[in-house]
Design an enzyme around this catalytic site. Sequence first.
Site, short mmCIF file in Angstrom:
data_model
loop_
_atom_site.label_atom_id
_atom_site.label_comp_id
_atom_site.label_asym_id
_atom_site.label_seq_id
_atom_site.Cartn_x
_atom_site.Cartn_y
_atom_site.Cartn_z
N CYS A 127 0.81 -1.23 0.00
CA CYS A 127 0.00 0.00 0.00
C CYS A 127 0.84 1.28 0.00
O CYS A 127 0.30 2.37 -0.12
CB CYS A 127 -0.97 0.01 1.17
SG CYS A 127 -0.19 0.26 2.78
N CYS A 148 13.81 0.57 12.44
CA CYS A 148 13.18 1.37 13.49
C CYS A 148 11.77 1.72 13.00
O CYS A 148 11.61 2.57 12.12
CB CYS A 148 14.02 2.62 13.74
SG CYS A 148 13.46 3.60 15.12
#
Length: 163
Positions: A127, A148
């Site tokens: 997406c 992260c």
Amino acid sequence: MLNKIALMALCAVTLACNGQQKSEKEEAKVYPVTKTDAEWRAELTELEYYVLRQAGTERPFTSPLNKNYEAGTYVCAACGTPVFKSEHKFDSGTGWPSFDREIEGNVEYSTDYKIGYARTEEHCATCGGHLGHVFNDGPSDTTGKRHCINGAALNFIPEKGQD
């Protein structure tokens, strides 16, 4: 001499603009799951929308997924694509869920200059949702990478047999 300086400055500006144009073209990519802005806003929470669709960053130490150590799979909160596995999660001490590797093929990368220097940004390959950034300061005994990731960009699916 002044003409050489002016010419060099013009070249630098031109190259910088070309880099920005490339970035805009990358953002124009059509993903398998594509929705209008109104559809994303209706489906995502305010924080999810900010992180996934506006490339925002949640405050550190605010995600319940940061200290989640259950076995399972982390999926994109926007489309449900599996992006990270629990066995690759580690406590980086940064305040964000961290992983030493992604699920190959489900995460894409681009270069982000938003804070004045280049960082590798991670996106859901299905997406295009912003997940976080990857750095080269992860565990040296595995990949050396630290993905992260914003907890708001993820949903957790426990392994079968787990509550």
